[in-house]
Enzyme design. Sequence first.
Site, PDB file in Angstrom:
ATOM      1  N   HIS A  53     -10.452  43.097  12.704  1.00  0.00           N
ATOM      2  CA  HIS A  53     -11.586  43.427  13.006  1.00  0.00           C
ATOM      3  C   HIS A  53     -12.300  44.398  13.661  1.00  0.00           C
ATOM      4  O   HIS A  53     -13.235  44.564  14.993  1.00  0.00           O
ATOM      5  CB  HIS A  53     -11.782  41.754  13.335  1.00  0.00           C
ATOM      6  CG  HIS A  53     -11.705  41.129  12.326  1.00  0.00           C
ATOM      7  ND1 HIS A  53     -12.692  39.392  12.774  1.00  0.00           N
ATOM      8  CD2 HIS A  53     -10.742  40.652  11.217  1.00  0.00           C
ATOM      9  CE1 HIS A  53     -12.437  39.449  11.354  1.00  0.00           C
ATOM     10  NE2 HIS A  53     -11.514  39.843  10.380  1.00  0.00           N
ATOM     11  N   ASP A 112     -12.863  41.856   0.416  1.00  0.00           N
ATOM     12  CA  ASP A 112     -13.305  42.541   1.541  1.00  0.00           C
ATOM     13  C   ASP A 112     -13.431  42.365   2.903  1.00  0.00           C
ATOM     14  O   ASP A 112     -12.163  42.486   2.812  1.00  0.00           O
ATOM     15  CB  ASP A 112     -15.215  41.433   1.525  1.00  0.00           C
ATOM     16  CG  ASP A 112     -14.893  39.634   1.952  1.00  0.00           C
ATOM     17  OD1 ASP A 112     -13.399  39.739   2.081  1.00  0.00           O
ATOM     18  OD2 ASP A 112     -15.886  39.386   2.855  1.00  0.00           O
ATOM     19  N   HIS A 172      -8.688  38.267  -0.280  1.00  0.00           N
ATOM     20  CA  HIS A 172      -9.297  39.207  -0.218  1.00  0.00           C
ATOM     21  C   HIS A 172      -9.886  40.060   0.110  1.00  0.00           C
ATOM     22  O   HIS A 172      -8.936  40.938   0.368  1.00  0.00           O
ATOM     23  CB  HIS A 172     -10.843  38.511   1.092  1.00  0.00           C
ATOM     24  CG  HIS A 172     -10.568  38.217   2.268  1.00  0.00           C
ATOM     25  ND1 HIS A 172     -11.124  39.760   2.852  1.00  0.00           N
ATOM     26  CD2 HIS A 172      -9.428  37.510   2.973  1.00  0.00           C
ATOM     27  CE1 HIS A 172     -10.328  39.610   4.302  1.00  0.00           C
ATOM     28  NE2 HIS A 172      -9.529  38.680   4.338  1.00  0.00           N
ATOM     29  N   GLU A 191     -15.298  36.486   2.674  1.00  0.00           N
ATOM     30  CA  GLU A 191     -14.236  35.964   3.072  1.00  0.00           C
ATOM     31  C   GLU A 191     -14.633  36.305   4.430  1.00  0.00           C
ATOM     32  O   GLU A 191     -14.942  34.944   5.067  1.00  0.00           O
ATOM     33  CB  GLU A 191     -12.289  35.921   3.030  1.00  0.00           C
ATOM     34  CG  GLU A 191     -11.813  35.072   4.044  1.00  0.00           C
ATOM     35  CD  GLU A 191     -11.554  35.272   5.530  1.00  0.00           C
ATOM     36  OE1 GLU A 191     -11.472  34.544   5.939  1.00  0.00           O
ATOM     37  OE2 GLU A 191     -11.688  36.075   5.829  1.00  0.00           O
ATOM     38  N   GLU A 192     -15.325  37.529   4.859  1.00  0.00           N
ATOM     39  CA  GLU A 192     -15.266  38.235   6.091  1.00  0.00           C
ATOM     40  C   GLU A 192     -17.093  37.215   6.591  1.00  0.00           C
ATOM     41  O   GLU A 192     -17.786  37.526   7.628  1.00  0.00           O
ATOM     42  CB  GLU A 192     -15.282  39.223   6.147  1.00  0.00           C
ATOM     43  CG  GLU A 192     -13.816  40.093   6.257  1.00  0.00           C
ATOM     44  CD  GLU A 192     -12.455  39.158   7.115  1.00  0.00           C
ATOM     45  OE1 GLU A 192     -13.514  38.559   8.081  1.00  0.00           O
ATOM     46  OE2 GLU A 192     -11.847  40.153   6.978  1.00  0.00           O
ATOM     47  N   ASP A 235      -6.128  43.478   7.304  1.00  0.00           N
ATOM     48  CA  ASP A 235      -6.914  42.384   6.786  1.00  0.00           C
ATOM     49  C   ASP A 235      -8.287  42.627   5.103  1.00  0.00           C
ATOM     50  O   ASP A 235      -9.032  42.904   6.019  1.00  0.00           O
ATOM     51  CB  ASP A 235      -7.323  41.860   8.065  1.00  0.00           C
ATOM     52  CG  ASP A 235      -8.237  40.229   7.746  1.00  0.00           C
ATOM     53  OD1 ASP A 235      -8.753  40.076   6.780  1.00  0.00           O
ATOM     54  OD2 ASP A 235      -9.144  40.328   8.984  1.00  0.00           O
ATOM     55  N   ASP A 250      -2.245  35.757   4.591  1.00  0.00           N
ATOM     56  CA  ASP A 250      -3.477  36.567   4.980  1.00  0.00           C
ATOM     57  C   ASP A 250      -3.561  36.683   6.644  1.00  0.00           C
ATOM     58  O   ASP A 250      -4.859  35.717   7.309  1.00  0.00           O
ATOM     59  CB  ASP A 250      -4.725  36.585   4.459  1.00  0.00           C
ATOM     60  CG  ASP A 250      -6.106  36.870   4.869  1.00  0.00           C
ATOM     61  OD1 ASP A 250      -5.904  37.837   5.436  1.00  0.00           O
ATOM     62  OD2 ASP A 250      -7.600  36.550   4.475  1.00  0.00           O
TER      63      ASP A 250
HETATM   64  N1  BES Z   1      -7.143  37.365   7.849  1.00  0.00           N
HETATM   65  C1  BES Z   1      -8.527  36.906   8.628  1.00  0.00           C
HETATM   66  C2  BES Z   1      -7.839  34.920   9.913  1.00  0.00           C
HETATM   67  C3  BES Z   1      -6.741  35.270  10.272  1.00  0.00           C
HETATM   68  C4  BES Z   1      -6.255  36.422  10.444  1.00  0.00           C
HETATM   69  C5  BES Z   1      -5.795  34.198  10.030  1.00  0.00           C
HETATM   70  C6  BES Z   1      -5.258  36.381  11.821  1.00  0.00           C
HETATM   71  C7  BES Z   1      -4.554  34.177  11.240  1.00  0.00           C
HETATM   72  C8  BES Z   1      -4.076  35.166  12.076  1.00  0.00           C
HETATM   73  C9  BES Z   1      -9.420  36.253   7.769  1.00  0.00           C
HETATM   74  O1  BES Z   1      -9.882  37.531   6.839  1.00  0.00           O
HETATM   75  C10 BES Z   1     -10.919  36.345   8.737  1.00  0.00           C
HETATM   76  O2  BES Z   1     -11.210  37.052   9.706  1.00  0.00           O
HETATM   77  N2  BES Z   1     -11.482  34.747   8.915  1.00  0.00           N
HETATM   78  C11 BES Z   1     -12.608  34.819   9.844  1.00  0.00           C
HETATM   79  C12 BES Z   1     -13.891  33.520   9.747  1.00  0.00           C
HETATM   80  C13 BES Z   1     -14.028  33.534   8.621  1.00  0.00           C
HETATM   81  C14 BES Z   1     -15.441  32.165   8.267  1.00  0.00           C
HETATM   82  C15 BES Z   1     -15.178  34.641   8.809  1.00  0.00           C
HETATM   83  C16 BES Z   1     -12.355  34.425  11.678  1.00  0.00           C
HETATM   84  O3  BES Z   1     -11.242  33.728  11.581  1.00  0.00           O
HETATM   85  O4  BES Z   1     -13.264  34.996  12.174  1.00  0.00           O
HETATM   86 MN    MN Z   2      -8.336  38.142   6.033  1.00  0.00          MN
HETATM   87 MN    MN Z   3     -11.025  38.547   8.958  1.00  0.00          MN
END
Ligand code: BES
Ligand code: MN
Ligand code: MN
Length: 456
Positions: A426, A88, A86, A152-153, A119, A179
């Site tokens: 984040h 974003d 992603h 994605e975010e 990320d 990711d």
């Molecule tokens: N890359 C992350 C997910 C992640 C981070 C998986 C570290 C394993 C280890 C992804 O970009 C993310 O932040 N996903 C969100 C979910 C989305 C539905 C907003 C999350 O996990 O909060």
């Molecule tokens: Mn991610």
């Molecule tokens: Mn993320």
Amino acid sequence: MDQLKPYLENNKERFLNELFDLLRIPSISADVKYSADVNRAAEFVKQQLVAAGAEKVEVCPTKGYPIVYGEKIIDAKLPTVLVYGHYDVQPVDPLNLWHSPPFEPVIKDGDIYARGSADDKGQMYMHVKAFEMMLKNNVLPCNVKFMIEGEEEVGSVNLESFAVSNKEKLKSDVVLISDTSMLSNDIPSITTGLRGLAYLEVEVTGPNRDLHSGVYGGAVANPINVLCEMIASLQDKDGKVTIPGFYDDVQEVSKEERAQMAAAPFSLDEYKKHLDINEVKGESGYSTLERTSIRPTLDVNGIWGGYTGEGAKTVLPSKAYAKISMRLVPNQKSQKIMDLFEAHFKKIAPPYVKVKVSPHHGGEAAVTPTDSIAYKAAAKAMEKTFGKTPIPLRSGGSIPIVTMFEKVLGIKSVLLGFGLDSDAIHSPNEKYGLFNYYKGIETLPYFFQYFTEMSK
Ligand code: BES
Ligand code: MN
Ligand code: MN
């Protein structure tokens, strides 16, 4: 693939400069103020895919931000790898805690500091460069498709309909995603599970307007106090979520997998030191690694209401709000958990307030197999470049598309990530190691090679 080493060496600086250009685009999908930038990031990815040698590259519109597609089909008889990533990124606040501006990437002590460095721009861009290397050196062993999204975010809300209406275009043998993170740079690991998510917002209303807290205080319920009490009651002293039915569908993990997790080289002392905390806290009966991967949780992500400006204002607020997320594990259903939450939250609301619950987004948990060709190829690739066999480990984060792709396209994913949990994704001062960026670019071609060989 060993012949790629000099190409990587000779192009290191350019590979970094291009990533920096991408990192300079503030593609925050959650904030409409940045919508032009999010679209600009999509255009950038498109141009870079074209430059790397991809064909049929297009910016595919959706109801939200576009999906960048590109491919290189060398022989229909060969396997096809679908690369997902992603472009974003998350919002940057609190901005004042950044040591350098989030969209002006800098290198400090071997790390690239910028929002999105780990990320997922840095990790996604490794794929573009690994592809370029293979193609320009005539060693691309199989077909590749790219699908790089920009939502994605914010829950990938438009991705499912895109997948449904583009099944043929996305047809492939495996989805390859970088990711996620590894245990450490010395101890590579491959993510074999992700948690699901149910995200909601609640609003608690007391009186019909903000009141003078002296004139009315003591006689009228304060919605912030009430919200805090309600939230506090959602977990008991053992760290269990108190919503009836919350654990009903939770899949227990086998003794073997728990033993394997316990054997993983994880230092609780270092973990605490990193976070500057004296003690960890979580569900009784589970280790820290288990609490963040195989167990569901509930957390308040934000809470507000009343007066938060400078100085003091004596006010008994009319409303209080909170954003609440629940991380889910395999077999729990995001929609069902949202419904359970809503029913419970309304039930525990005292008569002197009104509550409103609005769902945001959700996603299902995922487990990826370790006996698949794709997993074995990923493990062998890491073994080749790290000199160590990676450990399979579940992670606590969520990538909802993993389960969605399996459902819609019938394709399983392999989560070959090169980040670290300490990358502060984040958070302020997100970083990605130069070591990780280049190691990823070096490792990915071996995945393609081994996956193609093992598929024969
Ligand atoms: N890359 C992350 C997910 C992640 C981070 C998986 C570290 C394993 C280890 C992804 O970009 C993310 O932040 N996903 C969100 C979910 C989305 C539905 C907003 C999350 O996990 O909060
Ligand atoms: Mn991610
Ligand atoms: Mn993320």
